[in-house]
Design an enzyme around this catalytic site. Structure first.
Site, PDB file in Angstrom:
ATOM      1  CE  LYS A 193      -4.097  -2.215   1.735  1.00  0.00           C
ATOM      2  NZ  LYS A 193      -3.637  -3.606   1.716  1.00  0.00           N
TER       3      LYS A 193
HETATM    4  C1  LIG Z   1      -4.342  -4.577   1.120  1.00  0.00           C
HETATM    5  C2  LIG Z   1      -3.603  -5.836   0.925  1.00  0.00           C
HETATM    6  C3  LIG Z   1      -4.031  -6.805   0.011  1.00  0.00           C
HETATM    7  C4  LIG Z   1      -5.305  -6.654  -0.785  1.00  0.00           C
HETATM    8  O1  LIG Z   1      -5.288  -5.621  -1.707  1.00  0.00           O
HETATM    9  P1  LIG Z   1      -6.660  -5.046  -2.279  1.00  0.00           P
HETATM   10  O2  LIG Z   1      -6.294  -3.889  -3.097  1.00  0.00           O
HETATM   11  O3  LIG Z   1      -7.476  -4.660  -1.078  1.00  0.00           O
HETATM   12  O4  LIG Z   1      -7.310  -6.155  -3.018  1.00  0.00           O
HETATM   13  C5  LIG Z   1      -3.263  -7.933  -0.130  1.00  0.00           C
HETATM   14  N1  LIG Z   1      -2.149  -8.128   0.596  1.00  0.00           N
HETATM   15  C6  LIG Z   1      -1.713  -7.223   1.489  1.00  0.00           C
HETATM   16  C7  LIG Z   1      -0.485  -7.506   2.280  1.00  0.00           C
HETATM   17  C8  LIG Z   1      -2.413  -6.039   1.677  1.00  0.00           C
HETATM   18  O5  LIG Z   1      -1.975  -5.149   2.566  1.00  0.00           O
END
Ligand SMILES: *Cc1c(COP(=O)(O)O)cnc(C)c1O
Length: 481
Positions: free
Chosen positions: A106
């Protein structure tokens, strides 16, 4: 460029306004009325920051000075200059998205969003503070806090499910410094926290408040758009490594929760990038697997706590954008979302299901299988991955085995293995005693891979944000900020 709501009941706005608002007033998500003409081949030249600049200038054309914003967002913040390297592991490429300041994928988006938001504020001549409200299943919270702390004109409030995040994730958030941050635990699960945030948006709609609300969740187009870059980056890395010829299609397997990451992959494809199948990988919370296989989305099931908490989600908000993109029918999207809200499920028309299955394939992986994958990939290929990434790896394997599709496969790696040390140690047969910090140190001893600095430095930091509230007290909490 004009954006309108996936539910069709809100006025069109320009891209700066869409970033400022986050969610459209009718509860829908903002999407461009028409995707821009895009020179995808040109986008493959240059650095990762150049790629970001080109993509964001095209999609958020009302926000000026994009090269400067991109530079500010990323310079010096990631472990590698290419931001998101793709490394070969066995038959797959692994796209490492966790080399940023909080060791979570993120970071790619949440390093950029504050720049987009403050620039959008200037474009719109807004002088009120913006309050970023975010519900997190663990990773978004810290990445958002890291992106937004001490950004002038912005405040940020993060809610996380009490007991629903790892010890390290909690430590990352409750030790956050900055004069403009609030962090609070909510008694409930992630969906409760996310619903609570949506309710606050609804309750504040049209009210005179000392701040304007916005969101750092992937419902905000300013959060989603920066994620498109790394699909181009990975494609370019495969080109440079001689694994593909220009124009050849590549499949991507994406550990999925809110459907933001994988939707960015679909947007990359719509912008021209030769993407083959997008594999939607879930954990035991397999709502999306069922949906992509049957066309029925049914959230009426218990939310399971798994070793991959960032994917413990029953309502994947960004799926709404896909339904819109595939149908162009805002009335249909509004109807389906209404059904999801009132009845807890909906079924898409057969022709829409066919379109979904043309682009996507889905599989899920329970904790036992994820552990098996982490252990095997480490022992046989010498690569350490986290439980989220393991689900992507497992789904990629399932897909290749079932389909025989021989196009190159890239598995998106969404978190550092050091963020989930118990699960990783267990999987590779290590001792799991002690705190998560002891476990991180042990993992590092075994593998010789150093603990990322941002995680190692958490130990012993003062806890500043220790509040826990009931889920029906979230609005009150925000109004008292
Ligand atoms: C947020 C996240 C996801 C999922 O991503 P999305 O965009 O919500 O589908 C997968 N793995 C990790 C480690 C995350 O932090």
């Amino acid at each position: 460029m004009l954006y309108h709501s996936t539910r069709g009941q809100s006025p069109s706005v320009d891209s700066a306004e869409a970033v400022l608002q986050g969610l459209a007033p009718d509860g829908g998500l903002y999407m461009p009325e028409k995707l821009p003409e895009f020179d995808w081949k040109d986008c493959l030249t240059g650095s990762s920051m150049d790629m970001s600049t080109k993509i964001l200038s095209a999609l958020l054309s009302d926000i000026p000075d994009m090269p400067r914003l991109v530079k500010r967002a990323y310079t010096g913040k990631f472990e590698t200059e290419d931001l998101t390297p793709t490394v070969p592991v066995g038959d797959f490429g692994v796209l490492e998205l966790f080399r940023g300041p909080t060791s979570a994928f993120k970071d790619v988006a949440l390093s950029m969003l504050p720049q987009l938001l403050t620039a959008a504020k200037t474009v719109k001549g807004m002088d009120k503070d913006i309050l970023i409200l975010t519900a997190t299943s663990g990773d978004t919270g810290k990445a958002a806090l890291e992106g937004f702390h001490d950004v002038p004109g912005v405040r940020i409030c993060v809610f996380y499910p009490d007991g629903g995040v790892s010890q390290v994730q909690r430590a990352q958030m409750v030790t956050q410094e900055g004069g403009n941050v609030a962090v609070c635990a909510v008694r409930g699960n992630f969906d409760d926290a996310q619903t609570g945030v949506k309710n606050i948006f609804a309750a504040c709609q049209g009210k005179e408040l000392p701040f304007a609300l916005s969101s750092a969740n992937s419902i905000n187009i300013g959060r989603l758009a920066p994620q498109i870059m790394y699909y181009f980056r990975a494609y370019r890395d495969l080109l440079d490594a001689g694994k593909i010829q220009l124009g050849e299609e590549v499949n991507f397997s994406v550990p999925t929760g809110n459907f933001g990451d994988i939707l960015a992959g679909y947007l990359a494809k719509l912008l021209g990038l030769p993407v083959g199948k997008l594999i939607c990988a879930s954990n035991a919370n397999n709502v999306l697997t069922d949906f992509i296989r049957t066309g029925t989305y049914d959230r009426r099931r218990p939310l399971l706590k798994t070793a991959s908490p960032s994917m413990d989600i029953l309502v994947s908000s960004n799926l709404e954008r896909l339904l819109y993109l595939l149908s162009g029918d805002t009335a249909l999207v509004a109807k389906l979302m209404g059904q999801l809200n009132t009845e807890g499920s909906y079924t898409v028309p057969a022709e829409m299901l066919a379109k979904i299955q043309e682009q996507f394939w889905a599989a899920y992986c329970d904790d036992a299988r994820a552990a098996e994958v982490m252990g095997r990939v480490y022992k046989e290929l010498g690569y350490l991955c986290d439980p989220h990434t393991a689900s992507g790896w497992a789904a990629a394997e399932d897909y290749v085995n079932r389909s025989g599709d021989s196009r190159p496969m890239v598995v998106l790696s969404t978190a550092s293995p050091y963020k989930f040390p118990v699960a990783v140690l267990t999987a590779i047969g290590g001792d799991t005693s002690g705190s998560e910090f002891d476990q991180m140190a042990r993992l590092s001893e075994i593998t010789g891979v150093p603990v990322p600095k941002n995680l190692a430095s958490l130990q012993g930091k003062a806890e500043k944000h220790t509040g826990v509230i009931a889920k029906d007290k979230m609005l009150e909490y925000v109004l008292n900020l």
